[in-house]
Scaffold this active site. Structure first.
Site, PDB file in Angstrom:
ATOM      1  N   LYS A   1       3.394  -8.551  12.084  1.00  0.00           N
ATOM      2  CA  LYS A   1       3.072  -7.636  12.848  1.00  0.00           C
ATOM      3  C   LYS A   1       1.307  -7.766  12.999  1.00  0.00           C
ATOM      4  O   LYS A   1       0.762  -6.953  12.551  1.00  0.00           O
ATOM      5  CB  LYS A   1       3.392  -6.199  13.109  1.00  0.00           C
ATOM      6  CG  LYS A   1       3.472  -5.517  14.522  1.00  0.00           C
ATOM      7  CD  LYS A   1       2.415  -5.714  15.452  1.00  0.00           C
ATOM      8  CE  LYS A   1       1.461  -4.707  14.752  1.00  0.00           C
ATOM      9  NZ  LYS A   1       0.171  -4.621  16.139  1.00  0.00           N
TER      10      LYS A   1
ATOM     11  N   GLU B   1      -3.743  -1.051   2.331  1.00  0.00           N
ATOM     12  CA  GLU B   1      -5.258  -1.547   2.168  1.00  0.00           C
ATOM     13  C   GLU B   1      -5.803  -0.983   2.945  1.00  0.00           C
ATOM     14  O   GLU B   1      -5.453  -1.243   4.284  1.00  0.00           O
ATOM     15  CB  GLU B   1      -5.244  -2.608   1.798  1.00  0.00           C
ATOM     16  CG  GLU B   1      -6.135  -3.030   1.050  1.00  0.00           C
ATOM     17  CD  GLU B   1      -7.337  -3.917   2.360  1.00  0.00           C
ATOM     18  OE1 GLU B   1      -8.182  -2.495   2.988  1.00  0.00           O
ATOM     19  OE2 GLU B   1      -7.881  -4.905   2.803  1.00  0.00           O
TER      20      GLU B   1
ATOM     21  N   CYS C   1     -13.510  -3.818   5.276  1.00  0.00           N
ATOM     22  CA  CYS C   1     -12.806  -2.470   5.002  1.00  0.00           C
ATOM     23  C   CYS C   1     -13.315  -2.276   3.542  1.00  0.00           C
ATOM     24  O   CYS C   1     -14.243  -1.111   3.482  1.00  0.00           O
ATOM     25  CB  CYS C   1     -11.655  -2.435   4.518  1.00  0.00           C
ATOM     26  SG  CYS C   1     -10.723  -3.970   4.061  1.00  0.00           S
TER      27      CYS C   1
ATOM     28  N   GLU D   1     -15.965   6.043   7.802  1.00  0.00           N
ATOM     29  CA  GLU D   1     -16.006   4.365   8.071  1.00  0.00           C
ATOM     30  C   GLU D   1     -15.945   4.471   9.624  1.00  0.00           C
ATOM     31  O   GLU D   1     -15.548   4.335  10.830  1.00  0.00           O
ATOM     32  CB  GLU D   1     -14.752   4.013   7.922  1.00  0.00           C
ATOM     33  CG  GLU D   1     -14.966   2.566   7.770  1.00  0.00           C
ATOM     34  CD  GLU D   1     -13.591   1.663   7.413  1.00  0.00           C
ATOM     35  OE1 GLU D   1     -12.266   2.230   7.685  1.00  0.00           O
ATOM     36  OE2 GLU D   1     -13.660   0.615   6.154  1.00  0.00           O
TER      37      GLU D   1
HETATM   38  P1  ADP Z   1      -7.988   0.117  13.772  1.00  0.00           P
HETATM   39  O1  ADP Z   1      -8.140   1.903  14.012  1.00  0.00           O
HETATM   40  O2  ADP Z   1      -9.130  -0.772  12.582  1.00  0.00           O
HETATM   41  O3  ADP Z   1      -7.179  -0.813  15.378  1.00  0.00           O
HETATM   42  P2  ADP Z   1      -4.971   0.693  12.942  1.00  0.00           P
HETATM   43  O4  ADP Z   1      -4.979   1.067  11.435  1.00  0.00           O
HETATM   44  O5  ADP Z   1      -4.830   0.856  14.174  1.00  0.00           O
HETATM   45  O6  ADP Z   1      -6.751  -0.094  12.840  1.00  0.00           O
HETATM   46  O7  ADP Z   1      -4.458  -0.771  13.453  1.00  0.00           O
HETATM   47  C1  ADP Z   1      -3.924  -1.884  12.315  1.00  0.00           C
HETATM   48  C2  ADP Z   1      -2.887  -2.771  12.605  1.00  0.00           C
HETATM   49  O8  ADP Z   1      -1.574  -1.370  12.166  1.00  0.00           O
HETATM   50  C3  ADP Z   1      -3.140  -3.578  13.716  1.00  0.00           C
HETATM   51  O9  ADP Z   1      -1.907  -3.984  13.761  1.00  0.00           O
HETATM   52  C4  ADP Z   1      -1.979  -2.423  15.247  1.00  0.00           C
HETATM   53  O10 ADP Z   1      -1.435  -2.794  16.076  1.00  0.00           O
HETATM   54  C5  ADP Z   1      -0.527  -1.111  13.271  1.00  0.00           C
HETATM   55  N1  ADP Z   1      -0.482   0.275  13.818  1.00  0.00           N
HETATM   56  C6  ADP Z   1      -1.521   0.970  14.444  1.00  0.00           C
HETATM   57  N2  ADP Z   1      -0.546   1.916  14.669  1.00  0.00           N
HETATM   58  C7  ADP Z   1       0.331   2.085  14.018  1.00  0.00           C
HETATM   59  C8  ADP Z   1       1.546   3.208  13.176  1.00  0.00           C
HETATM   60  N3  ADP Z   1       1.865   3.803  13.789  1.00  0.00           N
HETATM   61  N4  ADP Z   1       2.517   1.885  12.750  1.00  0.00           N
HETATM   62  C9  ADP Z   1       2.300   0.901  11.837  1.00  0.00           C
HETATM   63  N5  ADP Z   1       1.784  -0.029  12.822  1.00  0.00           N
HETATM   64  C10 ADP Z   1       0.464   0.980  13.921  1.00  0.00           C
END
Ligand code: ADP
Length: 498
Positions: free
Chosen positions: A199, A273, A307, A404
């Protein structure tokens, strides 16, 4: 002593593919972007079952690039079923040397199409072409080469243990290194005999989908790699899926915690991570020219969307004024602008939302009494940009000192003694990376034993290698990616019969 990242062996050797100049205008012509992209499930491009789509935007202009399919629970179900089918139909039982051949082929195809991947990565994500060309894509190919080499030697990766693949891997990646994070996750998973549902992050799906095309070109059996695009809900559906035997996530600590709760108690495997707030400690005996290059690299590389960025500079008091003066001069030389111009140092901020977040952090720091210094770099009129920024006058409790930012923003604090440097460096809930600059070897050892971080660089920063395990402690997550240790995360282990 190693200094600037440009000296990385891996990056330079593999970067030979791009020895010539990549001019901005023609660079665009080597990629073709379709108006709309489907999902990759079972070896076919499919429309999402509920037909949703969202736009992907070019950060350097704000222009619409393409429509990306929004996968829902139903699509995740199909992708997991396809991955399970491919696993059971033979990928898990394939002779390891044959699996290795597939992965070697993938690595070579990534090299063959490296220019295309690099240009598309810079268009879709906003990072400077010099970085995608010399670092992201060569390192991605290196990850596939490295893991292809392990595929038929797994018994030596974990001596004394019998190894078996885990099954279907649900891999969720962020937008800061779209191809590289896909490579970090896919390469060991496939080498160990697992199948994958990937994903990508919603703002950077294009290169993951191109990687999907390359996997098809490499003739991997259908269903070994599936890609379901979408945003957080799609990711959550994948992480929660009972058919996923292991979730591997790279992203924010907040989302990592949600996923940990979803996986807890299910017996499914998990590696995380997550975020970081890396301390970069410079002692007064450091080689200052190199240290300044290291500091610039640690925080301004990839617009600070890293990160493991060295986002908290800790300078020994006696050299602080001098070092800051030099750093400000150096920052004036950083060119902010067109990601496709090979002279660009700092590209576009990945999304409007991220730009807002960074802006709020810096405005918040100002209102908490910090001093803000920004380079005078001219910024393009359209798109999402943020100037290289220093924040001084911190007490340590400000939001910007603790959380961060994920942008080109460096906080600066001073220290007097080694013990104080360690205390300040460890005063964070994160623990991904840290760096130390000093000419004293004994001090490096003393510091690295005490710094609470998964990776500590000495007299360098942001060095990556497929053979070197990477990962965090504390709220930066757990599990390692890369190296022999990274393989264990994708294997079921049992003591070998005597
Ligand atoms: P950022 O805030 O830097 O965008 P995220 O942690 O939100 O970082 O995003 C990292 C990845 O996790 C993306 O692929 C995002 O679509 C996905 N993501 C966001 N929310 C969820 C969730 N609740 N469960 C699983 N994956 C998620």
């Amino acid at each position: 002593m190693t200094t600037a990242r440009s000296q990385t062996g891996t990056g330079e050797n593999l970067a030979e593919t791009f020895s010539e100049y990549v001019p901005s205008v023609e660079a665009r012509d080597i990629v073709s972007i379709k108006p709309r992209y489907g999902l990759l499930i079972g070896g076919e491009e499919r429309e999402p079952l509920q037909g949703g789509a969202f736009a992907t935007i070019e950060p350097s202009s704000g222009d619409h690039l393409a429509e990306i399919s929004e996968g829902t629970q139903a699509d995740v179900d199909e992708a997991v079923a396809a991955a399970r089918g491919a696993f059971e139909a033979g990928w898990r039982d394939l002779a390891p040397r044959v699996r290795a051949k597939y992965i070697f082929r993938l690595a070579r195809l990534i090299q063959d199409r490296a220019r295309e991947l690099a240009v598309l990565e810079s268009i879709d994500g906003g990072k400077p072409i010099r970085e995608s060309r010399d670092i992201d894509i060569p390192l991605s190919a290196a990850h596939f080469f490295y893991h292809a080499g392990w595929a038929d030697k797994l018994e030596y990766a974990v001596p004394g243990m019998r190894t078996a693949p885990l099954g279907v891997m649900g891999q969720i990646i962020p937008w800061n290194f779209p191809v590289l994070m896909a490579a970090w996750k896919m390469a060991p998973a496939l080498a160990c005999g697992n199948t994958v549902v990937l994903k990508p992050a919603e703002t950077t799906s294009l290169t993951a989908l191109l990687l999907g095309e390359i996997v098809q070109e490499a003739d991997l059996p259908p269903g070994v790699l599936n890609i379901v695009t979408g945003a957080g809900e799609t990711g959550a559906a994948l992480a929660a899926h009972p058919g996923v035997d292991k979730v591997a996530f790279t992203g924010s600590t907040a989302v990592g915690k949600k996923i940990a709760r979803q996986v807890a108690g299910t017996g499914r495997r998990l590696t995380l991570e997550l975020g970081g707030k890396g301390a970069h400690v410079v002692f007064d005996d450091a080689a200052l020219d190199q240290a300044i290059e290291g500091i610039v690299d640690a925080i301004f590389f990839n617009q600070g969307h890293v990160c493991c960025a060295g986002s908290r500079l800790l300078v020994q008091e006696g050299i602080a004024d001098h070092l800051l003066g030099r750093l400000k001069q150096r920052m004036e030389l950083l060119r902010v602008g067109d990601p496709l111009d090979k002279n660009t140092d700092v590209g576009a901020i990945n999304s409007h939302a991220q730009l807002q977040r960074i802006t709020e952090f810096v405005e918040g720091a100002e209102s908490e009494g910090c001093a803000i210094h920004q380079s005078g770099a001219p910024l393009p009129e359209r798109g999402f940009w943020f100037r290289p920024t220093l924040v001084t006058g911190l007490g340590g409790s400000e939001r910007i000192a603790r959380e961060e930012v994920f942008g080109p923003v460096l906080t600066v604090q001073t220290f007097r003694t080694e013990a104080e440097a360690v205390a300040k460096a460890n005063a964070t809930r994160y623990g991904l990376s840290a760096g130390v600059w000093t000419e004293k070897g004994s001090r490096i050892l003393w510091m690295t034993q005490r710094l609470k971080a998964g990776v500590v660089w000495a007299n360098t920063f942001n060095q990556f290698d497929a053979a070197s395990p990477f990962g965090g402690v504390r709220e930066s997550g757990f599990g390692r990616e890369g190296g022999r240790q990274g393989l264990e995360e994708y294997l079921q282990l049992e003591p070998a019969a005597k």
